[in-house]
Design a protein around this motif. Sequence first.
Motif, mmCIF file in Angstrom:
data_model
loop_
_atom_site.group_PDB
_atom_site.id
_atom_site.type_symbol
_atom_site.label_atom_id
_atom_site.label_comp_id
_atom_site.label_asym_id
_atom_site.label_seq_id
_atom_site.Cartn_x
_atom_site.Cartn_y
_atom_site.Cartn_z
ATOM 1 N N ALA A 33 -14.431 -4.275 2.775
ATOM 2 C CA ALA A 33 -14.026 -2.878 2.639
ATOM 3 C C ALA A 33 -12.550 -2.768 2.300
ATOM 4 O O ALA A 33 -11.745 -3.638 2.644
ATOM 5 C CB ALA A 33 -14.311 -2.124 3.936
ATOM 6 N N LEU A 34 -12.230 -1.684 1.631
ATOM 7 C CA LEU A 34 -10.856 -1.218 1.477
ATOM 8 C C LEU A 34 -10.745 -0.006 2.392
ATOM 9 O O LEU A 34 -11.414 1.004 2.152
ATOM 10 C CB LEU A 34 -10.571 -0.785 0.036
ATOM 11 N N THR A 35 -9.934 -0.102 3.434
ATOM 12 C CA THR A 35 -9.826 0.982 4.407
ATOM 13 C C THR A 35 -8.422 1.571 4.388
ATOM 14 O O THR A 35 -7.502 0.992 3.787
ATOM 15 C CB THR A 35 -10.153 0.486 5.822
ATOM 16 N N ASP A 36 -8.277 2.692 5.047
ATOM 17 C CA ASP A 36 -6.970 3.361 5.173
ATOM 18 C C ASP A 36 -6.280 3.516 3.827
ATOM 19 O O ASP A 36 -5.067 3.301 3.708
ATOM 20 C CB ASP A 36 -6.065 2.612 6.162
ATOM 21 N N GLN A 37 -7.035 3.901 2.807
ATOM 22 C CA GLN A 37 -6.458 4.079 1.483
ATOM 23 C C GLN A 37 -5.538 5.294 1.465
ATOM 24 O O GLN A 37 -5.926 6.380 1.873
ATOM 25 C CB GLN A 37 -7.554 4.259 0.433
ATOM 26 N N ASP A 38 -4.334 5.071 1.000
ATOM 27 C CA ASP A 38 -3.356 6.138 0.825
ATOM 28 C C ASP A 38 -2.940 6.105 -0.635
ATOM 29 O O ASP A 38 -2.095 5.303 -1.032
ATOM 30 C CB ASP A 38 -2.162 5.920 1.754
ATOM 31 N N LEU A 39 -3.567 6.941 -1.445
ATOM 32 C CA LEU A 39 -3.321 6.897 -2.883
ATOM 33 C C LEU A 39 -1.922 7.399 -3.229
ATOM 34 O O LEU A 39 -1.366 7.004 -4.260
ATOM 35 C CB LEU A 39 -4.390 7.686 -3.628
ATOM 36 N N ASP A 63 0.863 6.728 -1.491
ATOM 37 C CA ASP A 63 1.741 5.566 -1.310
ATOM 38 C C ASP A 63 1.220 4.328 -2.031
ATOM 39 O O ASP A 63 1.938 3.345 -2.175
ATOM 40 C CB ASP A 63 1.902 5.241 0.179
ATOM 41 N N GLY A 64 -0.054 4.353 -2.449
ATOM 42 C CA GLY A 64 -0.637 3.210 -3.144
ATOM 43 C C GLY A 64 -0.955 2.050 -2.236
ATOM 44 O O GLY A 64 -0.836 0.888 -2.637
ATOM 45 N N THR A 65 -1.396 2.329 -1.001
ATOM 46 C CA THR A 65 -1.659 1.268 -0.040
ATOM 47 C C THR A 65 -3.086 1.353 0.499
ATOM 48 O O THR A 65 -3.704 2.416 0.501
ATOM 49 C CB THR A 65 -0.685 1.346 1.150
ATOM 50 N N ARG A 103 -0.336 -1.929 -3.077
ATOM 51 C CA ARG A 103 -0.258 -2.915 -2.000
ATOM 52 C C ARG A 103 -1.567 -2.919 -1.226
ATOM 53 O O ARG A 103 -2.052 -1.870 -0.809
ATOM 54 C CB ARG A 103 0.886 -2.552 -1.049
ATOM 55 N N VAL A 104 -2.153 -4.111 -1.035
ATOM 56 C CA VAL A 104 -3.317 -4.276 -0.179
ATOM 57 C C VAL A 104 -2.899 -5.199 0.956
ATOM 58 O O VAL A 104 -2.430 -6.311 0.724
ATOM 59 C CB VAL A 104 -4.528 -4.855 -0.941
ATOM 60 N N GLU A 105 -3.068 -4.707 2.166
ATOM 61 C CA GLU A 105 -2.644 -5.433 3.359
ATOM 62 C C GLU A 105 -3.859 -5.997 4.087
ATOM 63 O O GLU A 105 -4.960 -5.467 3.977
ATOM 64 C CB GLU A 105 -1.899 -4.460 4.274
ATOM 65 N N ALA A 106 -3.657 -7.062 4.827
ATOM 66 C CA ALA A 106 -4.695 -7.636 5.679
ATOM 67 C C ALA A 106 -4.058 -8.035 7.000
ATOM 68 O O ALA A 106 -2.897 -8.458 7.033
ATOM 69 C CB ALA A 106 -5.345 -8.840 5.019
#
Length: 196
Positions: free
Chosen positions: A89-95, A97-99, A135-138
């Motif tokens: 999944a891609l969660t907590d998407q903030d378009l 801020d692009g995160t 930015r994609v964080e893990a």
Amino acid sequence: MSDTDHEDGTDPGRLPCWRGRKVALAPLDTDDAELLHGWRSDPTAAHEIGIWPRALSALRERIERDQGDNDRDDFLVLLPDGTPIGHIALTDQDLADGTAEAYLLLAPGFRGHGYASDALDALTDLAFGELPLHRVEAVTHTTNAAALATLARSGFTREGVRRSACQHRGRRHDLAILALLREEWEAQTRPRAWDH
């Protein structure tokens, strides 16, 4: 089992919407709750990820609720024959801020075969190739060697540690923060999801 399922549990009627080299991604459905419940109840996953298995009904309700959430995209990870082997999944998407944050859980029998890296590569191709993310964080336990290695193979850089950030099995654990930036993804020379 529905009339479209095979005896081995595969569902040839599920249509993937995104592909990797070895796996495909298909939208998560409420009926997938039982699969996810089994994977989340696996002791290794519970220890490495620090998840607490909830009641199946609660998980089903959460999946239903999340389907209407525009801040996340959930997928089943499928083998070419349609066998479901994980949840990504891609969660907590903030378009603005692009995160976003990446989440991945594979079924016990499919870990250690390169499927995690392939699924994560496909997910980052979606994040940077189709969505306006930068930015994609893990986040994972600092002791989760398998997850840290998978993230490194997919180009994620370890940025820091949140000390004593979670409690699991009566102990406090540190969490590693890793991220992949758009320019780092653009510099990768591997084939993209749309090349498969």
